[in-house]
Design an enzyme around this catalytic site. Structure first.
Site, short mmCIF file in Angstrom:
data_model
loop_
_atom_site.label_atom_id
_atom_site.label_comp_id
_atom_site.label_asym_id
_atom_site.label_seq_id
_atom_site.Cartn_x
_atom_site.Cartn_y
_atom_site.Cartn_z
N SER A 118 4.05 1.18 -1.30
CA SER A 118 4.50 0.93 0.08
C SER A 118 4.17 2.14 0.94
CB SER A 118 6.00 0.70 0.05
OG SER A 118 6.55 0.96 1.32
N SER A 119 4.06 1.89 2.24
CA SER A 119 3.77 3.00 3.16
C SER A 119 4.93 3.99 3.25
CB SER A 119 3.45 2.45 4.55
OG SER A 119 4.52 1.65 5.01
N CYS A 120 6.09 3.64 2.70
CA CYS A 120 7.21 4.58 2.78
C CYS A 120 7.09 5.73 1.79
CB CYS A 120 8.54 3.86 2.62
SG CYS A 120 8.84 3.25 0.97
N TYR A 147 13.48 4.25 -2.95
CA TYR A 147 12.35 3.36 -3.21
C TYR A 147 11.05 4.17 -3.21
CZ TYR A 147 9.24 -0.67 -2.45
OH TYR A 147 8.26 -1.63 -2.56
N LYS A 151 8.21 4.62 -6.18
CA LYS A 151 6.81 4.22 -5.99
C LYS A 151 5.87 5.41 -6.18
CE LYS A 151 7.22 -0.09 -5.63
NZ LYS A 151 6.60 -0.93 -6.68
N HIS A 190 13.53 -7.58 5.58
CA HIS A 190 12.75 -6.69 6.44
C HIS A 190 12.76 -7.26 7.86
CE1 HIS A 190 11.00 -5.38 2.53
NE2 HIS A 190 11.02 -4.22 3.13
#
Ligand code: GFB
Length: 331
Positions: A118-120, A147, A151, A190
């Site tokens: 994920s971009s997070c 999270y 990742k 989301h």
């Protein structure tokens, strides 16, 4: 002894036995739809058949089923509030799933594996648009650091297997996704799914206003999940490297503007009201898509068209959705 990873590019999917982990989640389901256009065999397992957080079960399943290729789309996922409320679930479950699947894939001789992140994963204050090299350059956004840490561990595990065992394991980091199969739960969803549901309910119940969270100023990049699945299949075929690769659309919008767009698509004409007690999260996370574009992939579904497709899917899925108990899901 460190090995050179077996770089198989282009990686032909024809005739391969492909395991999509997390096929009931939004991304996994989109992958299954997209892979139907390849001449490959897709295998899946429900959570009742295989609990990915249990190491022995995962190892036995891989030895028995012998997939050749793996898309690791199974994850504990959720929006900004679910992430902040359930740090253990987001960190522990994701670490377990990744460690078990990646380790078992190596033990069972899987040829190629792709971890989805994920971009997070990027630092809260990373320079925008965010290049892959920004990883680990600063502190994470607190609302989703659990999270993100899981990742980051997953992508590093893939890199470690490349370096130590020569496995062709790669990682792709999609931006904020939406589309068929999304989670529409009021609390754990989301933003896109939440706005679609809120606008639909406000319209059908004839309400004067709908409430959105935060200030509406944060910027987010959105990619339709069918475009994402297409990109992931493309990456599987054409990418093999130690570093992860961004999967974005380059299409960025402020949350307030997104709410207006969703309302226009749904046909809700009332007021949009802000609940400022809810978190904004990071102010911006636009990914740099240069690396994927250089390989030759482009998104096809524009934002407004994507929202219209997602709203159609929401209306079709609603009945099934109501039958399932709510709550943040594991994909
Ligand atoms: O999509 P979202 O929950 O997560 O929220 P993130 C994006 C933005 O939309 C935030 C605002 O600024 C929210 O305050 N927002 C407005 C809403 N109204 C709503 C609403 O009704 N529901 C929700 N959920 N948001 C996620 C991470 O961060 O990004 C995940 O939590 C993952 O772990 C994902 O990484 C890609 O974009 O802030």
């Amino acid at each position: 002894m460190a090995e050179q990873a077996a770089r198989t590019v282009p990686f032909d999917l024809a005739g391969r036995r492909i395991y999509v982990a997390g096929h009931r989640g939004m991304v996994g389901a989109a992958l299954v739809r997209r892979l139907a256009r390849e001449r490959c065999e897709v295998i899946t397992a429900t959570r009742a058949e295989l609990d990915l957080t249990r190491q022995a079960e995962v190892q036995a399943w891989f030895q028995r089923m012998r997939p050749d290729t793996v898309f690791l789309a199974a994850a504990k996922v959720g929006g900004i509030l679910a992430n902040a409320s359930y740090p253990v679930d987001f960190l522990y479950e994701n670490l377990m799933i990744e460690a078990n699947v990646i380790h078992a894939a190596h033990a069972a001789g899987v040829t190629k594996l792709m971890l989805l992140g994920s971009s997070c994963i990027y630092p809260k204050l990373a320079p925008q648009p965010i290049r892959e090299q920004a990883l680990l350059g600063g502190p994470l956004e607190p609302t989703n650091e659990w999270y993100a840490i899981a990742k980051i561990a997953g992508l590093k595990l893939c890199e470690a297997y490349r370096r130590q065992h020569g496995c062709d394991f790669v990682s792709a980091m999609p931006t904020n996704l939406f589309g068929p199969g999304d989670n529409y739960d009021r609390v754990s969803s989301h933003v896109m799914a939440a706005l679609i549901r809120k606008a639909h309910e406000a319209k059908t119940e004839g309400r004067a206003e709908m409430v959105i969270w935060g200030t509406g100023t944060p910027l987010r990049e959105f990619l339709h999940v069918d475009d994402c699945a297409d990109a992931l299949v493309f990456v599987m075929k054409h990418y093999s490297d130690n570093a992860h690769i961004n999967v974005g659309s380059g299409c960025e919008v402020a949350i307030a503007e997104l709410a207006r767009l969703v309302c226009a698509v749904v046909g809700f004409e009332g007021a949009i009201v802000h609940d400022r007690s809810k978190p904004d999260g990071t102010s911006r996370k636009l990914m740099d898509g240069t690396k994927l574009a250089a390989l030759g992939w482009r998104p096809r579904i524009g934002l407004r068209e994507g929202i219209a497709l997602a709203y159609d899917a929401f209306k079709k899925e609603q009945v099934g959705e109501q039958e399932q108990a709510g709550g943040g899901g594991r994909a």
